[in-house]
Motif scaffolding. Structure first.
Motif, PDB file in Angstrom:
ATOM      1  N   MET A   1       0.762  -1.122   0.102  1.00  0.00           N
ATOM      2  CA  MET A   1       0.057  -0.071   0.065  1.00  0.00           C
ATOM      3  C   MET A   1       0.886   1.160  -0.086  1.00  0.00           C
ATOM      4  O   MET A   1       1.922   1.340   1.000  1.00  0.00           O
ATOM      5  CB  MET A   1      -0.925  -0.141   1.397  1.00  0.00           C
ATOM      6  CG  MET A   1      -2.011   1.118   1.304  1.00  0.00           C
ATOM      7  SD  MET A   1      -3.125   0.883  -0.285  1.00  0.00           S
ATOM      8  CE  MET A   1      -4.049  -0.430   0.510  1.00  0.00           C
TER       9      MET A   1
ATOM     10  N   GLU B   1      -0.167  10.110  -0.950  1.00  0.00           N
ATOM     11  CA  GLU B   1      -1.206  10.246  -1.947  1.00  0.00           C
ATOM     12  C   GLU B   1      -0.879  10.169  -3.608  1.00  0.00           C
ATOM     13  O   GLU B   1      -1.612   9.629  -4.531  1.00  0.00           O
ATOM     14  CB  GLU B   1      -2.279  11.329  -1.790  1.00  0.00           C
ATOM     15  CG  GLU B   1      -3.277  11.128  -0.657  1.00  0.00           C
ATOM     16  CD  GLU B   1      -4.035  12.430  -0.271  1.00  0.00           C
ATOM     17  OE1 GLU B   1      -4.595  12.819  -1.489  1.00  0.00           O
ATOM     18  OE2 GLU B   1      -4.396  12.740   0.717  1.00  0.00           O
TER      19      GLU B   1
ATOM     20  N   GLN C   1      -0.343   6.816  -4.486  1.00  0.00           N
ATOM     21  CA  GLN C   1      -1.747   6.068  -4.811  1.00  0.00           C
ATOM     22  C   GLN C   1      -2.046   6.424  -6.141  1.00  0.00           C
ATOM     23  O   GLN C   1      -2.611   5.423  -6.772  1.00  0.00           O
ATOM     24  CB  GLN C   1      -2.369   6.452  -3.622  1.00  0.00           C
ATOM     25  CG  GLN C   1      -3.818   5.641  -4.012  1.00  0.00           C
ATOM     26  CD  GLN C   1      -3.726   4.282  -3.587  1.00  0.00           C
ATOM     27  OE1 GLN C   1      -2.983   3.964  -2.372  1.00  0.00           O
ATOM     28  NE2 GLN C   1      -4.314   3.432  -4.393  1.00  0.00           N
TER      29      GLN C   1
ATOM     30  N   ASP D   1      -3.293   3.740  -9.044  1.00  0.00           N
ATOM     31  CA  ASP D   1      -4.700   3.996  -9.175  1.00  0.00           C
ATOM     32  C   ASP D   1      -4.936   3.904 -10.907  1.00  0.00           C
ATOM     33  O   ASP D   1      -5.723   3.358 -11.638  1.00  0.00           O
ATOM     34  CB  ASP D   1      -5.537   5.137  -8.628  1.00  0.00           C
ATOM     35  CG  ASP D   1      -5.777   4.844  -7.130  1.00  0.00           C
ATOM     36  OD1 ASP D   1      -5.592   3.576  -6.776  1.00  0.00           O
ATOM     37  OD2 ASP D   1      -5.997   5.911  -6.406  1.00  0.00           O
TER      38      ASP D   1
ATOM     39  N   GLU E   1      -6.981  -1.545  -3.577  1.00  0.00           N
ATOM     40  CA  GLU E   1      -6.697  -2.200  -2.180  1.00  0.00           C
ATOM     41  C   GLU E   1      -7.482  -3.728  -2.223  1.00  0.00           C
ATOM     42  O   GLU E   1      -8.586  -3.832  -2.774  1.00  0.00           O
ATOM     43  CB  GLU E   1      -7.513  -1.340  -1.230  1.00  0.00           C
ATOM     44  CG  GLU E   1      -7.031  -1.826   0.199  1.00  0.00           C
ATOM     45  CD  GLU E   1      -7.418  -0.823   1.306  1.00  0.00           C
ATOM     46  OE1 GLU E   1      -7.557  -1.286   2.560  1.00  0.00           O
ATOM     47  OE2 GLU E   1      -7.889   0.230   0.943  1.00  0.00           O
TER      48      GLU E   1
END
Length: 165
Positions: A121, A125, A128, A132, A138
């Motif tokens: 993980m 951000e 992320q 994405d 997740e």
């Protein structure tokens, strides 16, 4: 700037470790951030068929690196590719380098017969967003335990009772 992603060569390892330095130190659970160990392991991975070590470069300068390790998984129904490292040089963090490395990692995993690609993980951000954009979602937590010579001293397992102490 134009980037090219390619398989790492043994001569890239020192530069690759320099880029991955902060990433490796932050992700070592035991605090042992021996970059010499990391360099030795990366040199081995360059030649192993169940791993992919990739670099993104521009003008003969390494801008980022990624390491994919494969493992078989009965639960997943085939091989799982684990993105062990994705590190981008701070001077090239706009997202293009990460996108290219992630795309190439996925392609490599598919070529090696993986049915799943997983990654830790992301901590922030911005990272992320990279994942994405490439379709990663997740998928639950992972647990682990150290084994072998680096196992935590004092951890004993009593097979008769099934307890540890």
């Amino acid at each position: 700037m134009e980037y090219q992603v390619r398989a790492a060569r043994i001569t890239d390892i020192d530069r690759l470790v320099a880029i991955c330095d902060g990433y490796l130190r932050a992700s070592r659970a035991d605090g042992d951030a021996s970059l010499l160990d990391a360099a030795d392991l990366l040199r081995q991975l360059v030649f192993l068929p169940h791993a992919s070590v990739l670099v993104a470069e521009t003008r003969r300068e390494i801008a980022g690196a990624a390491v994919l390790a494969l493992r078989p998984s009965v639960r997943a129904g085939g091989f799982v590719g684990t993105v062990d490292v994705l590190a981008i040089d701070p001077r090239h963090r706009g997202g293009e380098v990460a996108d290219m490395l992630i795309e190439e990692i996925v392609r490599s995993a598919e070529n090696k017969g993986c049915v799943v690609v997983e990654a830790p993980m992301p901590a922030d951000e911005a990272e992320q967003v990279w994942w994405d954009r490439r379709g990663f979602r997740e998928d639950g937590p992972v647990i682990s335990r150290r084994v072998g010579k680096r196992a935590v001293a004092g951890h004993r397992h009593d097979p008769a009772s099934g307890t540890s102490g």
